[in-house]
Enzyme design. Structure first.
Site, PDB file in Angstrom:
ATOM      1  N   ASP A 180      10.034 -63.936  11.998  1.00 14.04           N
ATOM      2  CA  ASP A 180       9.368 -65.239  12.070  1.00 14.04           C
ATOM      3  C   ASP A 180       8.075 -65.087  11.272  1.00 14.04           C
ATOM      4  OD1 ASP A 180       7.841 -67.452  12.638  1.00 14.04           O
ATOM      5  OD2 ASP A 180       7.779 -67.136  14.810  1.00 14.04           O
TER       6      ASP A 180
ATOM      7  N   LYS B 188       2.109 -74.121   8.583  1.00 10.21           N
ATOM      8  CA  LYS B 188       0.984 -73.194   8.661  1.00 10.21           C
ATOM      9  C   LYS B 188       0.457 -72.834   7.274  1.00 10.21           C
ATOM     10  CE  LYS B 188       1.386 -72.983  13.115  1.00 10.21           C
ATOM     11  NZ  LYS B 188       2.457 -72.246  13.747  1.00 10.21           N
TER      12      LYS B 188
ATOM     13  N   TRP C  44       4.364 -66.370  20.466  1.00 13.49           N
ATOM     14  CA  TRP C  44       5.543 -66.812  19.701  1.00 13.49           C
ATOM     15  C   TRP C  44       6.683 -65.822  19.841  1.00 13.49           C
ATOM     16  CZ3 TRP C  44       5.262 -71.651  19.314  1.00 13.49           C
ATOM     17  CH2 TRP C  44       4.060 -72.294  18.988  1.00 13.49           C
TER      18      TRP C  44
END
Ligand SMILES: *Cc1c(COP(=O)(O)O)cnc(C)c1O
Length: 361
Positions: A169, A193, A102
């Site tokens: 993030d 998530k 990511w």
């Protein structure tokens, strides 16, 4: 049979949250209308949006000068949104730490907006640790990191020290523990998530730091625009926001992030203790950097792998197959995962070891 959902994302949600969301789809709070068929400008939905934003502020003690926004595009659009809202148009410069897939994607998008200095990376050891020894250029417009590496099972257990604006993030560990929001210029997270269903992305942004790049930013990517419109610039993803609101209410009733943090520590310890004690498994992440949300582990000997896979399948466990870049297994144990499900998994691991090791551990 009861299912034990260890999926990495979209994630497990509490049954009561799913039921409340399901009811609202047919009848929102006795209005006789569905949540998904009323105007997003109706007083009913505006109340939902305000409650969801208010709960974020309350649970994370968000300072006054921050905006809480529920936008679209996933964290994947957040990568570019972060860069274009914080990197100067002229001589823009950013700093990133690369801790996994990511982070890499965030870096790729940021390069479209300006220069990117990757100050540290753990790619040399397949992202199995969090780099700690690096310095961040004082003239960077911001420093960006990924607090929890969903795929590789590592997590920052500290907030990086820096004088430049900090952007994170936090997709896979937001609301799993207390964070001091005032240390950040911006936090963003795809909600699927740990907070809700896919479809909305949470932004928590310091208003004082917006609008300083000298860029013309397209309206939908311009956080100043979204902040000015109270997250209602265009039609928001109403179902995802409503369900997130229900999840945040659930978290508040439980005692908030301080309470869930204790539970999450206990849950992760239970599973890591088994991995460390069990001769047939080993963890893939450096111990000090282990994620409390995504527990990655492999077999020390794959001879009887098919039997283990059969055993956990039969016990109702789902979603523990590891990501292809790590292999083995990944048990995602987000906020809504009860410790009882983790105990089912560790029991199976123990039974498996007892079956295939001659001397019981
Ligand atoms: C899942 C994930 C993303 C991508 O989120 P989308 O909402 O699917 O774009 C980004 N960062 C992290 C840390 C993730 O876990």
């Amino acid at each position: 049979m009861k299912k034990h959902n260890f999926s990495a994302g979209p994630c497990i949600l509490p049954q009561e949250v799913l039921q409340k969301a399901a009811r609202a789809v047919t009848d929102l709070d006795g209005t006789g209308l569905s949540l998904i068929e009323i105007s997003h400008r109706s007083s009913e939905f505006v109340a939902v949006m305000e409650k969801a934003r208010g709960l974020v502020k309350e649970l994370l003690k968000v300072p006054e000068n921050y905006s809480v926004l529920f936008l679209q595009g996933g964290a994947s659009l957040g990568f570019y949104t972060a860069a274009i809202n914080f990197m100067k148009a002229e001589g823009g410069k950013s700093a990133y730490v690369n801790t996994g897939a990511w982070s890499k994607k965030a870096i790729k998008e940021a390069k479209l907006a300006g220069s990117v200095d990757v100050v540290a990376s753990s790619e040399d050891q397949n992202f199995s640790y969090i780099p700690k020894d690096y310095s961040i250029p004082e003239d960077a417009d911001y420093f960006h990191y990924t607090s929890n590496n969903t795929i590789f099972g590592t997590e920052f257990h500290h907030i990086p020290e820096t004088h430049v604006p900090l952007i994170c993030d936090m997709s896979s560990d937001i609301f799993s523990r207390y964070v001091d929001v005032s240390k950040y210029a911006m936090i963003y997270a795809g909600v699927q998530k740990n907070i809700g269903p896919a479809g909305t992305t949470l932004y928590i942004v310091n208003n004082d730091m917006l609008g300083k790049t000298g860029r013309n930013i397209p309206s939908m990517l311009d956080l100043t625009n979204h902040a000015d419109k109270d997250s209602m610039f265009n039609t928001p993803p109403v179902f995802a926001i409503y369900t997130s609101m229900c999840m945040l209410e659930w978290l508040k009733d439980l005692g908030g992030v301080e309470a869930i943090e204790k539970i999450n520590l206990e849950k992760a310890k239970w599973l890591y203790d088994e991995i460390d004690a069990n001769p047939l498994f080993k963890g893939t992440a450096a111990k000090e950097d282990r994620s409390l949300m995504n527990v990655t582990f492999v077999m020390t000997d794959e001879t009887h792998k098919a039997d283990f896979d059969r055993m956990w399948n039969q016990a109702g466990i789902s979603g523990i197959k590891g990501h292809r870049s790590v292999g083995g297994y990944r048990a995602s144990i987000y906020n809504a995962m009860p410790i009882e499900s983790i105990q089912v998994l560790t029991r199976i691991m123990r039974e498996f070891a007892n079956k295939y090791t001659t001397v019981n551990p």
